[in-house]
Each structure stands twice: as C-alpha cells, then as structure tokens.
Scaffold this motif. Sequence first.
Motif, PDB file in Angstrom:
ATOM      1  N   LEU A  90       0.794  -1.237   0.000  1.00  0.00           N
ATOM      2  CA  LEU A  90       0.000   0.000   0.000  1.00  0.00           C
ATOM      3  C   LEU A  90       0.826   1.286   0.000  1.00  0.00           C
ATOM      4  N   ALA A  91       2.065   1.250   0.485  1.00  0.00           N
ATOM      5  CA  ALA A  91       2.944   2.434   0.508  1.00  0.00           C
ATOM      6  C   ALA A  91       2.279   3.614   1.213  1.00  0.00           C
ATOM      7  N   LEU A  92       1.677   3.349   2.363  1.00  0.00           N
ATOM      8  CA  LEU A  92       1.054   4.398   3.169  1.00  0.00           C
ATOM      9  C   LEU A  92       1.960   4.762   4.343  1.00  0.00           C
ATOM     10  N   ALA A  93       1.782   5.983   4.861  1.00  0.00           N
ATOM     11  CA  ALA A  93       2.512   6.438   6.049  1.00  0.00           C
ATOM     12  C   ALA A  93       1.570   6.306   7.241  1.00  0.00           C
ATOM     13  N   PRO A  94       1.702   5.255   8.051  1.00  0.00           N
ATOM     14  CA  PRO A  94       0.717   4.937   9.093  1.00  0.00           C
ATOM     15  C   PRO A  94       0.451   6.068  10.083  1.00  0.00           C
ATOM     16  N   ALA A  95       1.480   6.817  10.469  1.00  0.00           N
ATOM     17  CA  ALA A  95       1.307   7.846  11.499  1.00  0.00           C
ATOM     18  C   ALA A  95       0.668   9.116  10.962  1.00  0.00           C
ATOM     19  N   GLN A  96       0.626   9.283   9.653  1.00  0.00           N
ATOM     20  CA  GLN A  96       0.035  10.488   9.072  1.00  0.00           C
ATOM     21  C   GLN A  96      -1.457  10.289   8.816  1.00  0.00           C
ATOM     22  N   ASP A  97      -2.177  11.404   8.690  1.00  0.00           N
ATOM     23  CA  ASP A  97      -3.624  11.296   8.522  1.00  0.00           C
ATOM     24  C   ASP A  97      -3.986  10.936   7.080  1.00  0.00           C
ATOM     25  N   ASN A 101      -1.855  11.261   3.446  1.00  0.00           N
ATOM     26  CA  ASN A 101      -1.507  10.078   2.665  1.00  0.00           C
ATOM     27  C   ASN A 101      -2.021  10.171   1.229  1.00  0.00           C
ATOM     28  N   LEU A 102      -3.193  10.775   1.083  1.00  0.00           N
ATOM     29  CA  LEU A 102      -3.744  10.900  -0.265  1.00  0.00           C
ATOM     30  C   LEU A 102      -2.847  11.784  -1.135  1.00  0.00           C
ATOM     31  N   PHE A 103      -2.240  12.796  -0.532  1.00  0.00           N
ATOM     32  CA  PHE A 103      -1.394  13.737  -1.269  1.00  0.00           C
ATOM     33  C   PHE A 103       0.098  13.500  -1.025  1.00  0.00           C
ATOM     34  N   LEU A 104       0.437  12.296  -0.547  1.00  0.00           N
ATOM     35  CA  LEU A 104       1.827  11.976  -0.246  1.00  0.00           C
ATOM     36  C   LEU A 104       2.700  12.126  -1.498  1.00  0.00           C
ATOM     37  N   GLY A 105       3.695  13.014  -1.410  1.00  0.00           N
ATOM     38  CA  GLY A 105       4.555  13.278  -2.561  1.00  0.00           C
ATOM     39  C   GLY A 105       3.977  14.258  -3.556  1.00  0.00           C
ATOM     40  N   ARG A 127      -7.600  18.443   2.700  1.00  0.00           N
ATOM     41  CA  ARG A 127      -8.611  17.680   3.438  1.00  0.00           C
ATOM     42  C   ARG A 127      -9.944  17.682   2.699  1.00  0.00           C
ATOM     43  N   ALA A 128     -10.321  18.850   2.158  1.00  0.00           N
ATOM     44  CA  ALA A 128     -11.589  18.939   1.431  1.00  0.00           C
ATOM     45  C   ALA A 128     -11.567  18.070   0.179  1.00  0.00           C
ATOM     46  N   GLU A 129     -10.452  18.084  -0.543  1.00  0.00           N
ATOM     47  CA  GLU A 129     -10.338  17.272  -1.755  1.00  0.00           C
ATOM     48  C   GLU A 129     -10.311  15.785  -1.408  1.00  0.00           C
ATOM     49  N   ALA A 130      -9.620  15.420  -0.329  1.00  0.00           N
ATOM     50  CA  ALA A 130      -9.584  14.019   0.101  1.00  0.00           C
ATOM     51  C   ALA A 130     -10.979  13.529   0.469  1.00  0.00           C
ATOM     52  N   GLU A 131     -11.728  14.382   1.161  1.00  0.00           N
ATOM     53  CA  GLU A 131     -13.094  14.015   1.546  1.00  0.00           C
ATOM     54  C   GLU A 131     -13.967  13.810   0.311  1.00  0.00           C
ATOM     55  N   ARG A 132     -13.787  14.669  -0.691  1.00  0.00           N
ATOM     56  CA  ARG A 132     -14.567  14.537  -1.926  1.00  0.00           C
ATOM     57  C   ARG A 132     -14.228  13.242  -2.664  1.00  0.00           C
ATOM     58  N   SER A 143     -12.933  10.740   9.799  1.00  0.00           N
ATOM     59  CA  SER A 143     -12.396  12.070   9.557  1.00  0.00           C
ATOM     60  C   SER A 143     -11.161  11.983   8.682  1.00  0.00           C
ATOM     61  N   MET A 144     -10.944  13.005   7.853  1.00  0.00           N
ATOM     62  CA  MET A 144      -9.748  13.058   7.026  1.00  0.00           C
ATOM     63  C   MET A 144      -8.485  13.256   7.868  1.00  0.00           C
ATOM     64  N   GLN A 145      -8.665  13.669   9.126  1.00  0.00           N
ATOM     65  CA  GLN A 145      -7.531  13.880  10.032  1.00  0.00           C
ATOM     66  C   GLN A 145      -7.215  12.641  10.863  1.00  0.00           C
ATOM     67  N   GLN A 146      -7.918  11.553  10.577  1.00  0.00           N
ATOM     68  CA  GLN A 146      -7.711  10.301  11.292  1.00  0.00           C
ATOM     69  C   GLN A 146      -6.406   9.641  10.818  1.00  0.00           C
ATOM     70  N   PRO A 147      -5.498   9.263  11.736  1.00  0.00           N
ATOM     71  CA  PRO A 147      -4.253   8.582  11.320  1.00  0.00           C
ATOM     72  C   PRO A 147      -4.566   7.260  10.617  1.00  0.00           C
ATOM     73  N   VAL A 148      -3.825   6.956   9.585  1.00  0.00           N
ATOM     74  CA  VAL A 148      -4.058   5.742   8.812  1.00  0.00           C
ATOM     75  C   VAL A 148      -3.890   4.490   9.669  1.00  0.00           C
ATOM     76  N   GLU A 149      -3.013   4.546  10.665  1.00  0.00           N
ATOM     77  CA  GLU A 149      -2.767   3.371  11.510  1.00  0.00           C
ATOM     78  C   GLU A 149      -3.994   2.982  12.333  1.00  0.00           C
ATOM     79  N   THR A 150      -4.990   3.864  12.436  1.00  0.00           N
ATOM     80  CA  THR A 150      -6.210   3.544  13.180  1.00  0.00           C
ATOM     81  C   THR A 150      -7.281   2.922  12.289  1.00  0.00           C
ATOM     82  N   LEU A 151      -7.014   2.810  10.989  1.00  0.00           N
ATOM     83  CA  LEU A 151      -8.008   2.295  10.048  1.00  0.00           C
ATOM     84  C   LEU A 151      -7.954   0.776   9.968  1.00  0.00           C
TER      85      LEU A 151
END
Length: 273
Positions: A90-97, A101-105, A127-132, A143-151
């Motif tokens: 998945l190449a996600l950053a677990p500690a980031q929201d 992660n959606l805009f990583l890089g 955040r608005a674009e990620a939510e859309r 929430s878009m501010q939720q850390p990926v590691e909690t998903l």
Amino acid sequence: MTREPVLAARKLVKRYGKVTAIDGADFDLLPGEVLAVVGDNGAGKSSLIKALSGALVPDSGQILVDGNPVRFHGPLDARRAGIETVYQDLALAPAQDIASNLFLGRERRRPGLLGRVFRMLDSGGMRAEAERVLGDLGVRVKSMQQPVETLSGGQRQGVAVARAAAFGTRVVIMDEPTAALGVAEAARVLDLIGRIRDRGLPVVLISHNMPHVFEIADRIHVHRLGKRVALVSPRERTMNEVVGLITGALRMGENGQLEEVSTVARTGLTTRP
C-alpha cells in the motif's frame, strides 16, 4: 470497430542472467475495463506489471500508451503518463492522517506568498479534496484527520486505491488488493474497483483469488512461463478452464478452442522411441 488499447506491450523481454522473467510478452488493456492478470507463482506476471508501471526496464520490446510508444525509466515516468499503481504493501505512512496520505509526494502549497515563499501547505484544501475523492468512491471514514494506523485493512486499501484513482488519468494497477482481507472488506474493495471502472478509468487487477477475478473482471489475461498464453472472457470460460490454462493442463488452440496438454508436453520432457 476495434478499440485502441489504453496500455499495451509488444514482445517484452527481461532477463536476469540465465533466468528469463519476461519472454516476449504481449499485453492489452482496453478503455473502461477491468483486466485481471492471473498466473502461478514464478509465471512472470509481477515482472510484467513492474515493466508497465516503470519499476522495471525491459531489455527489449515496446510499451504503448494510447498507441504511442513510451519508455519508462522509473515509476515517476509511468505516473507522468497517468499510470498509478497500488502495491500490495500500500505504501502508506501509518502515522500520518488520511488527507496527508492521499497527497503523499504531491502536497499542495497555499496560494500566493504563503505558499511560494514560506512553502506553507494548503492543509484545508487537501482535506476537502480528500473528503470529496473518498466520498465519490464510497470509502467511509470518520475524519480526514484520522491517522491511517487507526483504520481497518479494508479502509487502508480504500485510501491507497482512492489515491491512485485521484491521480491516475489513464490506468490504475492493483496488486492483490483483496489479499489478507475478510469477506466483507474484500467485497467493499471489489465494489471500489467497479466504481473506478464506472468512472471510465481502466483497471489492471493482479490476483490469485479466482472467485474475485470472475466477479469483477471483464477479461482475464493468463500469464505462464513469462508470456501471455491466453486472453479470455469470464463469461465464456469456467474457473476450472482458467486454472487449467494457468497450470498448463490446457492451452488455447489456433481455432480459439481449449486443448488438453499431455504431462510430457507440459513439463517439456521427451522420451525415446
């Protein structure tokens, strides 16, 4: 009228010393389809996908995007051509929201002086674009501010797929997207793949899960011994027939009919008269 493939390969070859990973392989992905790539371990399908996503440079052969020859020297070249890949890790950053992660890089700067000089990020806009994007694809999170590691595993897969769908303009490649997921989460990921296809973005699905392949794929690319040995429709072939093509028990005849292959022919053994 024949449709032009969005992504194609002709006679790709990749060797590692005496080992041939890709042996004159062909590939065709049509607009708006889900193409499943199946094959046994060691069949060379991973090497093929790496070549199509820029992670591997073939020794010879040609890759075409919308009919135009291209040469990828790395994954960034493939991304610039509109090809996004969701790898199994998945190449996600677990500690980031989620938004990060959606805009990583591809982080967005704030407009004007704050972005140009002070290089401040447009966190609210991202955040608005990620939510859309996640909302359009039916990915539900708190929430878009939720850390990926909690998903959950399925939600993480959804974030990775949404990122690919947000930035892929030509093709999305998914490597075993339902692996290690439960039944309900796997069903949601398959629904997600269908939504991406319905938006007009073709998907390459690499999977060992035959029920999932037959549920979502429009066509099936069967890879064996480093090359494509068959291209079939799940509506015209059974699961057992596709497994036979994967193992070499069956082959596609010149007339398009399946033929049984003897054990001797399958293994390449020869006997003296």
